[in-house]
Scaffold this motif. Structure first.
Motif, PDB file in Angstrom:
ATOM      1  N   THR A   8     -14.442   4.762 -53.230  1.00  0.00           N
ATOM      2  CA  THR A   8     -13.635   5.635 -53.976  1.00  0.00           C
ATOM      3  C   THR A   8     -12.390   5.244 -54.304  1.00  0.00           C
ATOM      4  O   THR A   8     -11.656   4.482 -53.242  1.00  0.00           O
ATOM      5  N   VAL A  21     -12.543   6.345 -59.184  1.00  0.00           N
ATOM      6  CA  VAL A  21     -13.975   6.176 -58.729  1.00  0.00           C
ATOM      7  C   VAL A  21     -14.329   7.089 -57.754  1.00  0.00           C
ATOM      8  O   VAL A  21     -13.515   7.290 -56.902  1.00  0.00           O
ATOM      9  N   VAL A  24     -18.923   5.910 -55.315  1.00  0.00           N
ATOM     10  CA  VAL A  24     -19.660   5.137 -55.917  1.00  0.00           C
ATOM     11  C   VAL A  24     -20.567   4.175 -54.684  1.00  0.00           C
ATOM     12  O   VAL A  24     -20.047   3.265 -54.078  1.00  0.00           O
ATOM     13  N   GLY A  43     -14.174   5.437 -65.456  1.00  0.00           N
ATOM     14  CA  GLY A  43     -14.008   5.026 -64.105  1.00  0.00           C
ATOM     15  C   GLY A  43     -14.606   3.564 -64.147  1.00  0.00           C
ATOM     16  O   GLY A  43     -14.409   2.924 -63.226  1.00  0.00           O
ATOM     17  N   LYS A  44     -15.264   2.956 -65.340  1.00  0.00           N
ATOM     18  CA  LYS A  44     -16.069   1.677 -65.213  1.00  0.00           C
ATOM     19  C   LYS A  44     -15.146   0.623 -65.033  1.00  0.00           C
ATOM     20  O   LYS A  44     -15.326  -0.335 -64.216  1.00  0.00           O
ATOM     21  N   THR A  46     -12.199   0.406 -63.798  1.00  0.00           N
ATOM     22  CA  THR A  46     -11.505   0.476 -62.403  1.00  0.00           C
ATOM     23  C   THR A  46     -12.505   0.185 -61.252  1.00  0.00           C
ATOM     24  O   THR A  46     -12.123  -0.657 -60.542  1.00  0.00           O
ATOM     25  N   LEU A  47     -13.733   0.276 -61.484  1.00  0.00           N
ATOM     26  CA  LEU A  47     -14.902   0.076 -60.436  1.00  0.00           C
ATOM     27  C   LEU A  47     -15.003  -1.345 -60.782  1.00  0.00           C
ATOM     28  O   LEU A  47     -15.032  -2.214 -59.418  1.00  0.00           O
ATOM     29  N   MET A 214     -21.788   5.822 -66.070  1.00  0.00           N
ATOM     30  CA  MET A 214     -20.721   6.208 -65.451  1.00  0.00           C
ATOM     31  C   MET A 214     -20.080   7.263 -66.140  1.00  0.00           C
ATOM     32  O   MET A 214     -19.968   7.332 -67.432  1.00  0.00           O
ATOM     33  N   GLY A 217     -15.947   9.270 -63.057  1.00  0.00           N
ATOM     34  CA  GLY A 217     -16.054   8.334 -61.691  1.00  0.00           C
ATOM     35  C   GLY A 217     -17.036   8.490 -61.015  1.00  0.00           C
ATOM     36  O   GLY A 217     -17.128   7.480 -60.013  1.00  0.00           O
TER      37      GLY A 217
END
Length: 337
Positions: A8, A21, A24, A43-44, A46-47, A214, A217
């Protein structure tokens, strides 16, 4: 192998929290090309940045080859990052330095000796097809050439993992194809695991082994690329796939119909068989193909045809049963009034 365990990422902005995120968990196998697709704000990115701790997760673990990056101190993390290359959308080349110097920068930062830097940069220039641009400056390069420099720079320290953040979004379709071909070559010949972030399903179709979708998030759908193309569950996934296969029937075709309109899905071997032709010869019906397309996904054919069948209702029903038994999906879109 990359293991993302209940990660997260929460941002605090103006006294409110924004979840980038949201819990995940993913496992990415060594040597695969794994795609993460979603619209802006999903959120991709950021992931992806959590995978090398450019963004430190608020909670959860990032495991790469059994090492928990979130538990490392600064020096240990710096060493671990040498084995994680990253390619960016906007290249980030130093305009005052040559192609050679831009690639050598990563090696100098790793304190490699001069002779090794010279040898390694020349190897990388050959891999990305830019040996003749060694002494050129970024302003003298096309967008595709700049991205090839970015790829060479990301490969400089012989990484095990390559992270690609919208690596083709700033490129035209033809150049995108060439960059994807290069990434696939790098994956196959060097065995590097590639994690690729994109909002374009065409990119996923062309290069990825598996893909995660996604939204807000979260991972809402996950599978092989072929599985998602042939059997999408979520509306967002369906919209991405429709952008390539164009399943929708134009209204003017529905209004003009005089027979039964059907959509037929062919997977694998059935896409290469003469099922429709055999049906038309077997039953007393006429068929008019209104739309048809075959895509090759991971070298496996996927075909979609929209047809209008005319004739006696009983004969049409027999023809539909014949098609249904021999294909992977039959949908009656509309019957004539």
């Amino acid at each position: 192998m990359i293991e993302i365990k209940d990660v997260t990422k929460i941002y605090t902005s103006k006294n409110r929290q924004v979840i980038g995120v949201d819990h995940v968990s993913l496992t990415i196998q060594a040597g695969e090309i794994f795609g993460v697709i979603g619209y802006s704000g999903a959120g991709k990115s950021t992931l992806l940045r959590c995978l090398n701790l450019l963004e430190r997760p608020t909670s959860g673990q990032i495991m790469i080859d059994g090492v928990d990056l979130t538990s490392l101190n600064s020096e240990q993390l710096r060493q671990a990052r040498l084995k994680i290359g990253m390619i960016f959308q906007h290249f980030y080349l130093v305009s005052s330095k040559t192609v050679f110097e831009n690639i050598a920068f990563a090696l100098k930062a790793a304190n490699k000796p001069k002779e090794e830097i010279e040898k390694r940069v020349n190897e990388l220039l050959d891999i990305v097809g830019l040996s003749d641009k060694r002494d050129a400056y970024p302003a003298q390069l096309s967008g595709g050439q700049k991205q090839r420099v970015g790829i060479a720079r990301a490969l400089a320290n012989d990484p095990n993992v390559l992270l690609c953040d919208e690596a083709t979004s700033a490129l035209d379709p033809s150049t995108t194809k060439s960059i994807l071909t290069l990434l696939k070559k790098i994956n196959r010949e060097l065995g590097i695991t590639i994690v690729l972030i994109t909002h374009e399903m065409e990119v996923v179709k062309d290069i990825c082994d598996r893909v995660a979708v996604m939204q807000n998030g979260k991972i809402i759908e996950l599978g092989t690329v072929y599985e998602l193309f042939t059997n999408p569950k979520e509306e967002l996934t369906k919209s991405f796939i429709n952008s390539i296969l164009q399943f929708e029937v134009p209204d003017h075709l529905l209004q003009k119909r005089t027979g039964t309109m059907v959509k037929i899905l062919f997977k694998g071997e059935s896409a290469e068989e003469a099922i429709v032709s055999d049906m038309l010869q077997t039953f007393k019906v006429k068929g008019n193909i209104l739309h048809g397309k075959i895509e090759y996904i991971q070298n496996i054919p996927l075909g979609v045809f929209i047809m209008e069948l005319t004739g006696e209702r009983k004969e049409i029903e027999r023809a539909l049963d014949y098609i249904s038994e021999r294909t992977n999906g039959l949908e009656v879109i509309a019957h004539a009034a």
